[in-house]
Motif scaffolding. Structure first.
Motif, PDB file in Angstrom:
ATOM      1  N   SER A  48       1.032  -1.067   0.068  1.00 28.41           N
ATOM      2  CA  SER A  48       0.016  -0.515  -0.029  1.00 28.41           C
ATOM      3  C   SER A  48       0.717   1.608   0.266  1.00 28.41           C
ATOM      4  O   SER A  48       0.378   2.140  -0.634  1.00 28.41           O
ATOM      5  CB  SER A  48      -0.923   0.015   1.248  1.00 28.41           C
ATOM      6  OG  SER A  48      -0.373  -0.198   2.520  1.00 28.41           O
ATOM      7  N   ILE A  51       3.082   1.260  -3.948  1.00 29.68           N
ATOM      8  CA  ILE A  51       1.989   0.731  -5.373  1.00 29.68           C
ATOM      9  C   ILE A  51       0.799   1.804  -6.661  1.00 29.68           C
ATOM     10  O   ILE A  51       1.660   1.574  -7.784  1.00 29.68           O
ATOM     11  CB  ILE A  51       0.371  -0.378  -5.243  1.00 29.68           C
ATOM     12  CG1 ILE A  51       0.077  -1.030  -6.282  1.00 29.68           C
ATOM     13  CG2 ILE A  51      -0.215   1.138  -4.347  1.00 29.68           C
ATOM     14  CD1 ILE A  51       1.352  -1.225  -6.769  1.00 29.68           C
ATOM     15  N   TRP A  52       1.637   2.831  -5.368  1.00 33.42           N
ATOM     16  CA  TRP A  52       1.836   4.294  -6.297  1.00 33.42           C
ATOM     17  C   TRP A  52       2.186   4.323  -7.514  1.00 33.42           C
ATOM     18  O   TRP A  52       2.965   5.106  -8.105  1.00 33.42           O
ATOM     19  CB  TRP A  52       1.363   5.184  -5.948  1.00 33.42           C
ATOM     20  CG  TRP A  52       2.341   5.683  -4.731  1.00 33.42           C
ATOM     21  CD1 TRP A  52       2.640   5.207  -3.144  1.00 33.42           C
ATOM     22  CD2 TRP A  52       3.022   6.229  -4.410  1.00 33.42           C
ATOM     23  NE1 TRP A  52       3.638   5.936  -2.799  1.00 33.42           N
ATOM     24  CE2 TRP A  52       4.253   6.500  -3.390  1.00 33.42           C
ATOM     25  CE3 TRP A  52       3.806   6.940  -5.907  1.00 33.42           C
ATOM     26  CZ2 TRP A  52       5.338   7.543  -3.208  1.00 33.42           C
ATOM     27  CZ3 TRP A  52       4.723   8.593  -5.356  1.00 33.42           C
ATOM     28  CH2 TRP A  52       5.466   8.437  -4.292  1.00 33.42           C
ATOM     29  N   TYR A  55       3.206   3.414 -11.394  1.00 36.58           N
ATOM     30  CA  TYR A  55       1.474   4.167 -11.986  1.00 36.58           C
ATOM     31  C   TYR A  55       1.962   6.169 -12.301  1.00 36.58           C
ATOM     32  O   TYR A  55       1.836   6.212 -13.872  1.00 36.58           O
ATOM     33  CB  TYR A  55       0.236   3.802 -11.086  1.00 36.58           C
ATOM     34  CG  TYR A  55       0.255   2.626 -11.800  1.00 36.58           C
ATOM     35  CD1 TYR A  55      -0.248   2.102 -12.520  1.00 36.58           C
ATOM     36  CD2 TYR A  55      -0.286   2.275 -10.628  1.00 36.58           C
ATOM     37  CE1 TYR A  55      -1.156   0.978 -13.013  1.00 36.58           C
ATOM     38  CE2 TYR A  55      -0.434   0.706 -11.063  1.00 36.58           C
ATOM     39  CZ  TYR A  55      -1.354   0.102 -11.916  1.00 36.58           C
ATOM     40  OH  TYR A  55      -1.739  -1.039 -11.979  1.00 36.58           O
ATOM     41  N   CYS A  69      11.584   2.043 -11.491  1.00 39.10           N
ATOM     42  CA  CYS A  69      10.473   0.424 -10.856  1.00 39.10           C
ATOM     43  C   CYS A  69      11.910   0.614 -10.380  1.00 39.10           C
ATOM     44  O   CYS A  69      11.258   0.044  -9.208  1.00 39.10           O
ATOM     45  CB  CYS A  69       9.148   0.689 -11.601  1.00 39.10           C
ATOM     46  SG  CYS A  69       8.224   0.919 -11.599  1.00 39.10           S
ATOM     47  N   THR A 188       7.194  -6.964 -18.535  1.00 42.67           N
ATOM     48  CA  THR A 188       5.844  -6.620 -18.304  1.00 42.67           C
ATOM     49  C   THR A 188       5.938  -5.036 -19.185  1.00 42.67           C
ATOM     50  O   THR A 188       4.796  -5.335 -19.533  1.00 42.67           O
ATOM     51  CB  THR A 188       6.123  -5.718 -17.057  1.00 42.67           C
ATOM     52  OG1 THR A 188       6.315  -6.798 -16.091  1.00 42.67           O
ATOM     53  CG2 THR A 188       4.424  -5.762 -16.412  1.00 42.67           C
ATOM     54  N   PRO A 211      -4.663   2.387 -13.556  1.00 44.98           N
ATOM     55  CA  PRO A 211      -4.607   1.550 -12.300  1.00 44.98           C
ATOM     56  C   PRO A 211      -5.416   0.117 -12.626  1.00 44.98           C
ATOM     57  O   PRO A 211      -5.143  -0.826 -11.889  1.00 44.98           O
ATOM     58  CB  PRO A 211      -5.537   2.503 -11.859  1.00 44.98           C
ATOM     59  CG  PRO A 211      -5.268   4.009 -11.624  1.00 44.98           C
ATOM     60  CD  PRO A 211      -4.799   4.152 -13.393  1.00 44.98           C
ATOM     61  N   SER A 213      -4.870  -1.605 -14.378  1.00 44.39           N
ATOM     62  CA  SER A 213      -4.269  -2.179 -15.321  1.00 44.39           C
ATOM     63  C   SER A 213      -3.165  -3.733 -14.457  1.00 44.39           C
ATOM     64  O   SER A 213      -3.257  -4.300 -15.031  1.00 44.39           O
ATOM     65  CB  SER A 213      -2.773  -1.303 -16.235  1.00 44.39           C
ATOM     66  OG  SER A 213      -2.415  -1.126 -15.719  1.00 44.39           O
ATOM     67  N   LEU A 214      -3.681  -3.234 -13.208  1.00 44.17           N
ATOM     68  CA  LEU A 214      -3.239  -3.632 -11.759  1.00 44.17           C
ATOM     69  C   LEU A 214      -3.081  -5.727 -12.136  1.00 44.17           C
ATOM     70  O   LEU A 214      -2.164  -6.160 -11.555  1.00 44.17           O
ATOM     71  CB  LEU A 214      -3.538  -2.878 -10.920  1.00 44.17           C
ATOM     72  CG  LEU A 214      -2.646  -4.062  -9.698  1.00 44.17           C
ATOM     73  CD1 LEU A 214      -1.074  -3.707  -9.589  1.00 44.17           C
ATOM     74  CD2 LEU A 214      -3.725  -3.342  -7.977  1.00 44.17           C
ATOM     75  N   ILE A 217      -0.877  -6.430 -14.867  1.00 43.49           N
ATOM     76  CA  ILE A 217       0.465  -6.674 -13.989  1.00 43.49           C
ATOM     77  C   ILE A 217       1.103  -7.570 -13.087  1.00 43.49           C
ATOM     78  O   ILE A 217       1.890  -8.595 -13.702  1.00 43.49           O
ATOM     79  CB  ILE A 217       0.994  -5.305 -13.446  1.00 43.49           C
ATOM     80  CG1 ILE A 217       0.604  -4.128 -14.740  1.00 43.49           C
ATOM     81  CG2 ILE A 217       2.140  -4.917 -12.667  1.00 43.49           C
ATOM     82  CD1 ILE A 217       1.069  -2.475 -14.246  1.00 43.49           C
ATOM     83  N   VAL A 218      -0.038  -7.927 -12.295  1.00 43.79           N
ATOM     84  CA  VAL A 218       0.117  -8.573 -11.278  1.00 43.79           C
ATOM     85  C   VAL A 218       0.247  -9.999 -12.523  1.00 43.79           C
ATOM     86  O   VAL A 218       1.267 -10.684 -11.942  1.00 43.79           O
ATOM     87  CB  VAL A 218      -1.274  -8.645 -10.607  1.00 43.79           C
ATOM     88  CG1 VAL A 218      -0.949 -10.437  -9.577  1.00 43.79           C
ATOM     89  CG2 VAL A 218      -1.159  -7.704  -9.611  1.00 43.79           C
TER      90      VAL A 218
END
Length: 309
Positions: A48, A51-52, A55, A69, A188, A211, A213-214, A217-218
């Motif tokens: 949490s 995660i920002w 993006y 990243c 990715t 977001p 797309s999470l 991505i996972v």
């Protein structure tokens, strides 16, 4: 959370039911659940908090976000490897320094032969390993080690772990993490953009910076990890094999080692050989049969041959 729930039945069987059936644990169910929930809570907090970042980087640098990243997560990986043994693990497990006595004297003698004055040794938990990096690096001996291994076997086990400590194998693990982060984020980016071009009409988003797309991505990270895992396991088995070699060269406890691994097979703790699936996706150590054969045959000092390490 979803990943933890999916893995829960296997973790419960392997970490609780099977351990009790084999007589290797008397841990209560609440304590086992605590050991599962606390690390999950730590992972959720970390996710949490960070995660920002990807993006934001995708939005500001669509072409190089993957590099930024990976570089941003390297310090995080370092802190996790350093902080977990010091601050998180003690939340669920009690660790204490190894008491003065014959075992500590033997360990000090072994470390002196390796040119190291002192190696931090802690006792606690249900696993023997080397944890931490730099100032937090230490050898941890499981709390019931004396009840499952003879004194000669314990000396070898410590010698095995000394290889990981002295040769900086945790630093090698950090280097592997760095390589996976770079390759994982780059792939990715490439695979994610290709998938969006192909399916954006169905998915409802047109860019990785959205977001939404999470899940994609996972999924890509999980897929890439499964592709990378067999290579990592081959490397891990090599590292563990060399640790066995180091322990044998340091202690010459060949017979005790062979008996130790044979006992694991006889008790049903491990199968003598890995099947294909476990060899590819789970086996981070050589099979017990391979370790027994190596312990029985590797004695270069008896022929006056040079040692490998």
């Amino acid at each position: 959370v979803l990943a933890a729930l999916v893995a829960l039945p296997f973790d419960f069987f392997a970490g609780y039911v099977w351990q009790h059936a084999a007589g290797q644990s008397n841990q209560t169910l609440p304590n086992w659940l605590k050991e599962e929930v606390v690390p999950l809570a730590v992972r959720l907090i970390l996710a949490s908090l960070f995660i920002w970042i990807p993006y934001l980087l995708v939005a500001r640098s669509p072409r190089r976000w993957w590099l930024y990243c990976a570089l941003a997560l390297l310090p995080v990986a370092f802190l996790v490897l350093v902080a977990l043994p010091v601050w998180v693990d003690p939340l669920t497990t009690t660790y204490k320094p190894l008491d003065d006595g014959p075992l500590k004297a033997q360990i000090d003698a072994l470390s002196a032969r390796c040119g190291i004055a002192h190696i931090p040794i802690l006792v606690g938990g249900d696993d023997t390993n080397v944890t931490g990096l730099g100032p937090t690096n230490r050898i941890v001996l499981q709390s019931d080690l004396a009840s499952v291994e003879t004194p000669d076997q314990i000396v070898f086990t410590v010698g095995h772990e000394m290889k990981h400590y002295i040769m900086g194998d945790n630093w090698k693990a950090l280097a592997i993490i760095a390589a996976f982060l770079l390759a994982g984020f780059w792939l990715t980016d490439r695979l994610g953009r290709a998938a969006i071009r192909r399916f954006s009409g169905r998915w409802g988003f047109t860019d990785l910076s959205d977001p939404a797309s999470l899940p994609l991505i996972v999924f890509l990270f999980i897929f890439l990890w499964l592709a990378f895992l067999p290579v990592f396991n081959v490397f891990a088995r090599h590292i563990e094999h060399e640790a066995d070699r180091f322990g044998l060269e340091l202690t010459h406890q060949n017979h005790a080692v062979a008996v130790m691994f044979a006992g694991e097979v006889q008790r049903g703790d491990d199968a003598p050989e890995w099947d294909t699936f476990l060899l590819i996706f789970r086996a981070t150590h050589p099979s017990d049969a391979q370790r027994i054969e190596f312990a029985n045959s590797y004695k270069p000092w008896e022929q006056g041959k040079p040692l490998a390490q």
